[in-house]
Design an enzyme around this catalytic site. Structure first.
Site, PDB file in Angstrom:
ATOM      1  N   HIS A 170       1.022  -1.308   0.040  1.00 27.56           N
ATOM      2  CA  HIS A 170       0.268   0.410  -0.212  1.00 27.56           C
ATOM      3  C   HIS A 170       0.825   0.697   0.277  1.00 27.56           C
ATOM      4  CE1 HIS A 170      -3.288   2.780   1.054  1.00 27.56           C
ATOM      5  NE2 HIS A 170      -2.137   3.426   2.465  1.00 27.56           N
ATOM      6  N   CYS A 186      -4.697   1.994  -4.544  1.00 25.94           N
ATOM      7  CA  CYS A 186      -3.906   2.971  -3.913  1.00 25.94           C
ATOM      8  C   CYS A 186      -3.033   3.585  -4.099  1.00 25.94           C
ATOM      9  CB  CYS A 186      -3.545   2.990  -2.318  1.00 25.94           C
ATOM     10  SG  CYS A 186      -3.175   0.950  -2.258  1.00 25.94           S
TER      11      CYS A 186
END
Length: 658
Positions: free
Chosen positions: A34, A102
């Site tokens: 992420h 993301c």
């Protein structure tokens, strides 16, 4: 004046990817990454919409790594205006763990701020995962996680608990799709969880079809690498024809996209006004919308401009045909082969149990046991008479009744422990009654499920090595044992659970070591049992291939595993030799020819491995020899039964020459 831009990197798996990726996927993956962008003293990231926090204060905690991404000459107000525009596109309902996540967002932000891109090992992670057979198999599970309503909540399982449960299960469940699915659910929960400090996630129309939103070139390249056939829909919010054709595109994506039960294409939507969409369009020379570009193995093969629904459908169908051409055998007229039943050949004969057990007791009493094992000898006979024999009599009564009892774990534990001891003590000529117990027990679904759970003393794994050793130098003494083991293995296909277990790598290899020499045994009864087992193994291989063809799915070597292809070649060679040597028994030829048909029909390795092998072995000529007197058959005019002759002719003339 410029401002520094940093990339904060987190591992959504909390170390699980590094720990388990090799055993689950066969490839080392160090983290499920992420990322967020830190600029102007704020951390900006995408999950439940676009969120903003103080650096390192989001729900992800402290980053594992901070990567400098250069400097931006833009001011903070311009960046905030950019984020306001992006909030209409990076909404919670559009989030996808692989395709629109993301990292897609941070790539767009970095591109806007600096003109650069995030590191490839982060942006390429979905491609690396999906390129493994395990990842490809889990793709439909991941996609289904994101077909939900607008502004949906993250997965219900709290991430820490889910991750802890997955870690505790990992040691005992390697290469487990359910485990991997639970890990992915935990990762998805981590990824989508909002920390409450940013702006609320905007609501928008959820996607009604598996259309992937693409906003930058790295994501599009990753998308192309993970889809053999792919269509890019270049659109614009200010384009009326785009709005008209978009529902058609989504319907086609739903009809022809990839799913668990079929092959399909990847469908991507690139809005020229979102992120770096305009730059991506420029790379492919797109100057007008709508434009559809078709890709095969990452290369552009066609283009359609304008809102022509008919031409769009035609080009998609053509692309899928190019990507997944039908198997050469799928269009062959072979009614006899297609009429073959895929049901297993089973050995259900019920012996006189009292006589069978008395014979076993005599073998036990007639064998010299160590003095220290005398008590064990008594206990085994007691367990057989009190536990195992009553179960068999009630399960297989002389007068059939509607309801018959199943085994219990206690019964099977007694039987398994007795088997373990008897295999070590009794000579091979005295063991066939023990195998016969399991031959009948495998007809019981409860026993099948128990076998699949791989108890510590799986009886089949105890009995097979003896048969393998006996076949090294077959004798009259070992004949009954080998015959009964073959019949027991054939009965393993009576129920799905034990059939799946036998088809796994190690059990299948052991069964094959018993089967292949048995096909050439001097005793015709042994050869008949071996041909029956070969038929069951090949039918188990054929069934998912036939189901895939009926569902419109192309069955590949990845679908069943690379090792299956090697085994298939080994089996086809052995069956061809067995057919060649069989000159008297028509039923054996029948079963072996049906087995060969199952092995080679719809084989994903037909062109590359199986067809060349059959040509070298002269399989067609061997089959033809069964139809005439001479080298191929001892009878007056070859095989006489019409249904067997028709089958032999079809396999020789239709499958071996396709």
């Amino acid at each position: 004046m410029t401002s520094p831009v940093q990339l904060y990197v987190y591992d959504l798996s909390n170390g699980m990817a590094k720990q388990l990726s090799m055993q689950l996927t066969g490839r080392q993956i160090d983290g499920i990454w992420h990322t967020s962008v830190v600029v102007f003293g704020k951390e900006v990231f995408y999950g439940q919409g676009i969120s903003i926090s103080q650096p390192g204060r989001s729900h992800h905690g402290a980053p594992l790594e901070i990567i400098p991404m250069g400097e931006t000459a833009l001011d903070e107000d311009t960046f905030q205006e950019y984020l306001a525009e992006m909030r209409d596109h990076y909404t919670a309902d559009k989030y996808h763990l692989l395709e629109f996540n993301c990292n897609s967002f941070t790539n767009d932000c970095v591109g806007f701020l600096t003109g650069g891109t995030i590191p490839s090992h982060i942006s390429d992670l979905p491609t690396d995962f999906l390129s493994t057979p395990f990842g490809a198999a889990l793709r439909p599970t991941i996609d289904s996680m994101y077909r939900r309503g607008p502004a949906a909540a993250p997965p219900a399982v709290p991430p820490p608990q889910a991750i802890q449960a997955a870690q505790s299960a990992a040691a005992s469940a390697p290469n487990n799709p359910q485990l991997a699915a639970s890990i992915l659910q935990a990762v998805a929960a981590q990824a989508a969880q909002a920390n409450g400090s940013g702006g609320a996630a905007s609501k928008s129309h959820t996607l009604t079809a598996p259309v992937h939103i693409i906003t930058n070139s790295p994501n599009f390249q990753s998308f192309l690498k993970s889809h053999r056939a792919a269509i890019g829909f270049f659109t614009s919010q200010t384009c009326p024809p785009c709005r008209m054709i978009e529902p058609v595109f989504e319907r086609l994506a739903d009809e022809k996209g990839m799913r668990a039960d079929r092959d399909g294409a990847g469908f991507a939507k690139i809005d020229l006004g979102v992120g770096m969409g305009n730059q991506l369009a420029g790379q492919y020379g797109v100057r007008a919308t709508p434009t559809f570009i078709f890709f095969l193995d990452g290369k552009k093969v066609a283009e359609v401009k304008g809102a022509d629904a008919g031409e769009l459908r035609t080009q998609i169908d053509l692309l899928l045909f190019q990507a997944y051409p039908p198997h050469p055998h799928s269009g062959i007229s072979a009614p006899t082969i297609k009429a073959l039943s895929l049901n297993p050949i089973l050995f259900k004969q019920v012996p006189a149990f009292d006589a069978m057990f008395n014979k076993l007791y005599s073998f036990i009493d007639g064998t010299a046991w160590p003095a220290s094992a005398m008590q064990t000898q008594i206990q085994i006979k007691d367990a057989l008479s009190r536990v195992v024999l009553p179960y068999l009599k009630s399960r297989f009564p002389q007068t059939p009744s509607g309801n018959v009892p199943s085994a219990s774990a206690t019964i099977l534990e007694f039987a398994s422990k007795a088997t373990d001891t008897l295999v070590q003590v009794l000579p091979i000529e005295s063991l066939f009654p023990v195998v016969d117990i399991w031959r009948l027990a495998l007809l019981d679904p409860f026993v099948s499920n128990w076998i699949f759970t791989s108890p510590a003393q799986n009886p089949i794994t105890l009995l097979l090595p003896k048969a393998i050793d006996a076949l090294q130098a077959p004798s009259k003494a070992s004949r009954n044992y080998i015959l009964t083991v073959l019949r027991m293995l054939a009965n393993g296909f009576a129920n799905p659970a034990s059939a799946r277990w036998i088809m796994l790598g190690v059990p299948r290899e052991s069964a094959t070591q018993v089967l292949i020499p048995s096909l050439l045994h001097d005793d015709a009864t042994v050869r008949t049992a071996a041909a029956s087992l070969a038929f069951n193994l090949a039918a188990a291989l054929q069934k998912p291939r036939v189901d895939a063809m009926r569902n419109g799915t192309r069955w590949t070597t990845q679908s069943e595993g690379e090792d299956v292809g090697d085994w298939e070649v080994e089996m086809a060679s052995a069956i061809t030799e067995a057919i060649d040597r069989e000159k008297d028994n028509e039923e054996i030829v029948h079963r072996l020819t049906a087995c060969l048909a199952f092995l080679i029909r719809l084989s994903p390795g037909w062109e590359s491995n199986v067809k060349p092998l059959l040509e070298v072995l002269q399989t067609r000529e061997i089959l033809k020899g069964k139809l005439r007197k001479g080298d191929g058959w001892n009878g007056a005019s070859g095989v006489t039964k019409k249904e067997i002759r028709r089958l032999v002719e079809e396999v020789a003339d239709k499958l071996c020459t396709a």
